[in-house]
Write a protein that holds these residues in place. Structure first.
Motif: not given
Ligand SMILES: *[C@@H]1O[C@H](CO)[C@@H](O)[C@H](O)[C@H]1NC(C)=O
Ligand SMILES: *[C@@H]1O[C@H](CO)[C@@H](O)[C@H](O)[C@H]1NC(C)=O
Length: 406
Positions: A83-84, A293-294, A331-334, A362-363
């Motif tokens: 997690v960031n 991102y999604l 390093t960034e997804t969410g 993934y983070v």
């Protein structure tokens, strides 16, 4: 669709109204009485006697890529999930503007969220094992365009880094400046490569003996005039880090277009950054840094997810990485804490795990000082010593739930 995830990604209930199994749903198994064909032209792909899955026709035919390298037959486990922990980056924008005073340390002694307690919870209860700790260059040097750390401000940031290390997790130092210093691009009109390298030399000197520190050279470069020159900037940083004594830690190589996993190869970033090496000429632990991102425009600003990114990003990227003997870390997804994001995020993580030979993990974005009402909040809440995670973390992203992280 939530029930699907509770059953561990196996889509017992994921059927379309036409009686055909949906993309990524289960389509056949021993004793299976449900649909045995997939809709939208997908193929029912046999995995074992107990499980077959609908995959895009292209995925089933392209597992052996053009270079002849195939992905491993057995699904692997990701090395990292995390997690960031945001806050030291607050006030920084995509123009590389920002100021030390707009940072908001996720530390209670500075009136912020309890980042250390969040990380301890994420490790203990959710089995996360990496945290990314964004910080602006302006904060580290008190708004001076130099590589010399402001000792008082750096001590604040180091408090968060040490709390991360104390959990046993890996900790990513992330300079969150979009390749810029007040609008000017590093090495291309802005600060020189030497100045940027000296910033990394300062940081790497401090953490040289910490094997679990990861050096995230730059968050989300974008609109770079010349990717070849950017690769030279990245090389200067890599050389500075290694020469400071941090000879073996992972270093993340940042690509153009906000580090989009979708365009790393097509926009020329992958090829340009491939020439970056360690001082000994090797690529050991030089890992591509990608984000995805999604939501509909890949920006991570909507709570509605529309894609699992497999066909447009993870599949072609995995093939390129495999063919070229390289690896990437997301390093960034969410996504929002919504049903659509739970569905697509679970599919994305499942696919990344199936390609864990080249995708390390993934983070999620983001906890730290983000409020629980933030659209992509992964900030847990604490009540009498019990932590409650956000729905997307609880349903999908926590390794304790998805069981896809080694
Ligand atoms: C980018 O910079 C390199 C190195 O200076 C130069 O050779 C190349 O022509 C430049 N490319 C563009 C598109 O300007
Ligand atoms: C950047 O990547 C996004 C997807 O992440 C894509 O939609 C967009 O077209 C890309 N932009 C450029 C300039 O390549």
């Amino acid at each position: 669709m939530k029930a699907v995830h509770a059953l561990g990604f196996i889509g017992f209930t994921a059927f379309s109204v036409r009686g055909q199994a949906a993309l990524y749903a289960q389509c056949e198994w021993l004793g299976w009485t449900g649909a045995t064909t997939c809709d939208n032209g997908a193929d029912c792909n046999y995995k074992n006697d107990y499980y077959s899955q609908c995959l895009p026709a292209s995925a089933t035919t392209n597992t052996a890529s053009t270079c002849g390298a195939s992905r491993p037959a057995s699904a692997g486990k990701l090395k990292y999930a995390g997690v960031n922990i945001a806050g030291f980056d607050f006030g920084t924008d995509t123009n590389g503007d920002g100021s030390a005073s707009s940072a908001y340390p996720p530390l209670p002694q500075y009136y912020g969220a309890d980042g250390p307690a969040q990380m301890a919870h994420f490790v203990k209860d959710d089995k996360f094992n990496i945290f990314r700790l964004p910080v602006s260059w302006q904060f580290l040097t008190d708004n001076v365009g130099t590589g010399t750390l402001n000792q008082a401000y750096f001590a604040e940031y180091d408090t968060l880094v040490q709390a991360c290390l104390a959990t046993g997790a890996s900790c990513v130092i992330d300079i969150h400046n979009y390749a810029r210093w007040y609008g000017a691009i590093i090495g291309q009109g802005g600060p020189s490569n030497e100045v940027f390298a000296s910033l990394w030399n300062s940081l790497a000197s401090h953490y040289a003996s910490e094997s679990r520190i990861v050096f995230g050279i730059m968050n989300e470069p974008h609109d770079l005039p010349n990717i070849t020159l950017w690769a030279q900037t990245v090389q200067a940083a890599v050389t500075a880090i290694r020469n400071a004594g941090a000879t073996t830690q992972m270093i993340l190589l940042p690509c153009d277009n906000y580090s989009s996993a979708e365009t790393l190869v097509s926009d020329g970033s992958a090829e340009a950054l491939s020439v970056v090496t360690n001082p000994d000429g090797s690529h050991t632990n030089l890992v591509f840094d990608v984000h995805k991102y999604l939501d509909y425009d890949s920006s991570g600003t909507s709570d509605t997810c529309v894609t699992n990114n497999i066909a447009e990003a993870w599949e072609p990227l995995s093939q390129w990485l495999r063919c070229n003997g390289r690896q990437a870390l997301n390093t960034e997804t969410g996504g929002g804490n919504t049903a659509s994001c739970e569905e697509y995020m679970c599919q994305q993580i499942q696919y990344m795990a199936e390609n864990s030979d080249v995708i390390l993990g993934y983070v999620g974005w983001s906890a730290g000082n983000f409020a629980s009402t933030y659209v992509l909040s992964e900030t847990p809440s604490e009540n009498g010593g019990t932590w409650i995670d956000q729905p997307l973390v609880k349903s999908c992203m926590a390794p304790s739930v998805n069981n896809l992280v080694a």
